[in-house]
Design a protein around this motif. Structure first.
Motif, PDB file in Angstrom:
ATOM      1  N   PHE A  11       0.838  -1.195   0.000  1.00  0.00           N
ATOM      2  CA  PHE A  11       0.000   0.000   0.000  1.00  0.00           C
ATOM      3  C   PHE A  11       0.878   1.251   0.000  1.00  0.00           C
ATOM      4  N   ILE A  12       1.868   1.302   0.874  1.00  0.00           N
ATOM      5  CA  ILE A  12       2.747   2.471   0.978  1.00  0.00           C
ATOM      6  C   ILE A  12       3.499   2.685  -0.336  1.00  0.00           C
ATOM      7  N   VAL A  78      -7.691  -1.610  -1.556  1.00  0.00           N
ATOM      8  CA  VAL A  78      -8.088  -2.839  -0.878  1.00  0.00           C
ATOM      9  C   VAL A  78      -7.650  -2.738   0.579  1.00  0.00           C
ATOM     10  N   TYR A  79      -8.588  -3.056   1.482  1.00  0.00           N
ATOM     11  CA  TYR A  79      -8.265  -3.030   2.903  1.00  0.00           C
ATOM     12  C   TYR A  79      -8.956  -4.182   3.613  1.00  0.00           C
ATOM     13  N   MET A  90      -4.547  -1.456   5.565  1.00  0.00           N
ATOM     14  CA  MET A  90      -4.583  -0.973   4.193  1.00  0.00           C
ATOM     15  C   MET A  90      -3.658  -1.891   3.401  1.00  0.00           C
ATOM     16  N   ILE A  91      -4.219  -2.683   2.492  1.00  0.00           N
ATOM     17  CA  ILE A  91      -3.487  -3.754   1.825  1.00  0.00           C
ATOM     18  C   ILE A  91      -2.751  -3.274   0.579  1.00  0.00           C
ATOM     19  N   THR A  92      -3.463  -2.680  -0.356  1.00  0.00           N
ATOM     20  CA  THR A  92      -2.832  -2.246  -1.599  1.00  0.00           C
ATOM     21  C   THR A  92      -3.724  -1.272  -2.347  1.00  0.00           C
ATOM     22  N   ILE A  93      -3.168  -0.686  -3.368  1.00  0.00           N
ATOM     23  CA  ILE A  93      -3.896   0.139  -4.327  1.00  0.00           C
ATOM     24  C   ILE A  93      -3.729  -0.583  -5.659  1.00  0.00           C
ATOM     25  N   LEU A 104      -1.466 -10.304  -4.963  1.00  0.00           N
ATOM     26  CA  LEU A 104      -1.080  -9.031  -4.354  1.00  0.00           C
ATOM     27  C   LEU A 104       0.115  -8.471  -5.088  1.00  0.00           C
ATOM     28  N   PRO A 105       0.029  -7.232  -5.582  1.00  0.00           N
ATOM     29  CA  PRO A 105       1.173  -6.632  -6.244  1.00  0.00           C
ATOM     30  C   PRO A 105       2.266  -6.279  -5.247  1.00  0.00           C
TER      31      PRO A 105
END
Length: 106
Positions: A11-12, A78-79, A90-93, A104-105
């Motif tokens: 996410f970051i 995605v959270y 907060m998992i990813t964008i 998951l990227p």
């Protein structure tokens, strides 16, 4: 109820590189960041996101139980919400194509 927000590394990384990864203009990148930050603040306060975010719980493998909301039509956050611990991860964008693939990227 107040939730503690934990931002996962993907996410970051994606938040830091929104424009480049999703081919956004500088204005769209700034708008997307502001929208995501506002959404996180609402989630942390235990509020529901406005209807335009299309916040929903995912129902297909491997995302069962995760939530996603729209920033733009094909820019998704995605959270994962853990009510019993008052925590949101907060998992990813991502976009619809990556979400459909289910990986998951980085």
């Amino acid at each position: 109820m107040r939730y503690k927000i934990k931002m996962e590394k993907p996410f970051i990384k994606r938040m830091d590189n929104l424009g480049k990864l999703f081919h956004l203009s500088n204005a769209d990148t700034a708008d997307a960041r502001e929208t995501i930050i506002d959404a996180i603040a609402n989630l942390a306060d235990g509020k529901e996101l406005p209807e335009g975010y299309n916040d929903r719980i995912l129902e297909k493998e491997p995302w069962i139980g995760y939530h996603e909301f729209h920033v733009f039509s094909d820019l998704l956050v995605v959270y994962y919400k853990v009510d019993r611990k008052n925590r949101i991860r907060m998992i990813t964008i991502t976009d619809h194509e990556e979400l459909t693939i289910g990986k998951l990227p980085d």
